[in-house]
Design an enzyme around this catalytic site. Structure first.
Site, PDB file in Angstrom:
ATOM      1  N   GLY A  47       0.977  -1.507  -0.005  1.00 32.59           N
ATOM      2  CA  GLY A  47       0.244  -0.255  -0.125  1.00 32.59           C
ATOM      3  C   GLY A  47       0.737   1.301   0.089  1.00 32.59           C
ATOM      4  N   GLN A  52       3.468   9.947   1.238  1.00 32.89           N
ATOM      5  CA  GLN A  52       4.271   8.796   0.742  1.00 32.89           C
ATOM      6  C   GLN A  52       4.903   9.748  -0.202  1.00 32.89           C
ATOM      7  OE1 GLN A  52       2.552   4.819   2.515  1.00 32.89           O
ATOM      8  NE2 GLN A  52       4.350   4.897   3.238  1.00 32.89           N
ATOM      9  N   CYS A  93       5.814  -0.368   7.894  1.00 30.29           N
ATOM     10  CA  CYS A  93       5.774   1.065   6.471  1.00 30.29           C
ATOM     11  C   CYS A  93       7.041   1.049   5.606  1.00 30.29           C
ATOM     12  CB  CYS A  93       5.228   2.119   7.092  1.00 30.29           C
ATOM     13  SG  CYS A  93       4.656   3.976   6.505  1.00 30.29           S
ATOM     14  N   LEU A  94       6.722   1.745   4.300  1.00 31.77           N
ATOM     15  CA  LEU A  94       7.382   1.646   3.767  1.00 31.77           C
ATOM     16  C   LEU A  94       8.183   3.762   4.080  1.00 31.77           C
ATOM     17  CD1 LEU A  94       6.299   1.185  -0.020  1.00 31.77           C
ATOM     18  CD2 LEU A  94       7.800  -0.296   1.833  1.00 31.77           C
ATOM     19  N   HIS A 135      -4.405   1.063   7.499  1.00 32.47           N
ATOM     20  CA  HIS A 135      -2.837   1.726   8.025  1.00 32.47           C
ATOM     21  C   HIS A 135      -2.854   2.788   6.717  1.00 32.47           C
ATOM     22  CE1 HIS A 135       1.449   0.880   7.849  1.00 32.47           C
ATOM     23  NE2 HIS A 135       1.640   1.605   6.435  1.00 32.47           N
ATOM     24  N   GLU A 136      -3.516   2.576   5.101  1.00 31.56           N
ATOM     25  CA  GLU A 136      -3.689   3.861   4.577  1.00 31.56           C
ATOM     26  C   GLU A 136      -4.277   4.642   5.060  1.00 31.56           C
ATOM     27  OE1 GLU A 136      -1.315   3.460   2.673  1.00 31.56           O
ATOM     28  OE2 GLU A 136      -1.008   1.639   2.900  1.00 31.56           O
ATOM     29  N   HIS A 139      -2.828   6.966   7.355  1.00 31.79           N
ATOM     30  CA  HIS A 139      -1.639   7.911   6.925  1.00 31.79           C
ATOM     31  C   HIS A 139      -2.050   9.697   6.113  1.00 31.79           C
ATOM     32  CE1 HIS A 139       2.019   5.642   6.012  1.00 31.79           C
ATOM     33  NE2 HIS A 139       1.802   5.334   5.480  1.00 31.79           N
TER      34      HIS A 139
HETATM   35 NI    NI Z   1       2.098   3.141   5.381  1.00 35.06          NI
END
Ligand code: NI
Length: 169
Positions: A47, A52, A93-94, A135-136, A139
């Site tokens: 995701g 991000q 998380c990226l 999670h998204e 964000h």
């Molecule tokens: Ni993330």
């Protein structure tokens, strides 16, 4: 084009994105989504949200089957309609590369969003998909998964982050 992924500590990750009018973004969406998909797959994520890639925009993408059959979900203006059950699983998380921690989430989540054509869709997710929805959306609300941790957990994470940050680009 593969975009740089913003990292924990960068202000844009804390900025909540308000809902947007589809017509206001439709012209830039195809290129932006193309870049976001390329960036997410290159980073081997499931995701990615606009913050991000440095944008405050209520837009996320999800594909929880990056190794198998792709199923690309575009979430513009997503809203969580219902949530139930609790599950604790490892999450990452990226934007916090290298950090994985057990995180509490709802196990079943129904979401509504617009797709890349401005069409509304709804779906109930369980397992990794339910986790990705939460999670998204976090964000898009300016939150990272570690923000929900207890003080003890946050102190432990802060120490780990200090080391990890030295390796981030
Ligand atoms: Ni993330």
């Amino acid at each position: 084009m593969i975009l740089r992924i913003t990292k924990h500590g960068e202000p844009v990750l804390k900025k909540p994105a308000p809902p947007v009018d589809f017509d206001a973004v439709k012209n830039e969406l195809p290129r932006l989504l193309g870049d976001m998909w390329a960036t997410m797959y290159a980073a081997r994520g499931v995701g990615l949200s606009a913050q991000q890639v440095g944008l405050v925009l209520r837009l996320s993408i999800i594909d929880v089957k990056p190794e198998g059959k792709p199923e690309r979900l575009v979430l513009l203006n997503p809203e969580i309609l219902s949530r139930e059950g609790l599950v604790i699983e490892e999450e990452g998380c990226l934007s916090i590369p290298g950090l994985y921690r057990k995180t509490r989430r709802y196990s079943r989540v129904r979401i509504r969003a617009l797709d890349e054509n401005g069409q509304p869709w709804e779906r109930t997710g369980t397992g990794l998909l339910a986790r990705a929805f939460q999670h998204e959306v976090d964000h898009l609300d300016g939150k990272l998964f570690i923000d929900q941790f207890t003080l003890d957990q946050r102190l432990e994470v802060a120490a780990a982050l200090k080391e990890l940050k030295k390796t981030w680009l």
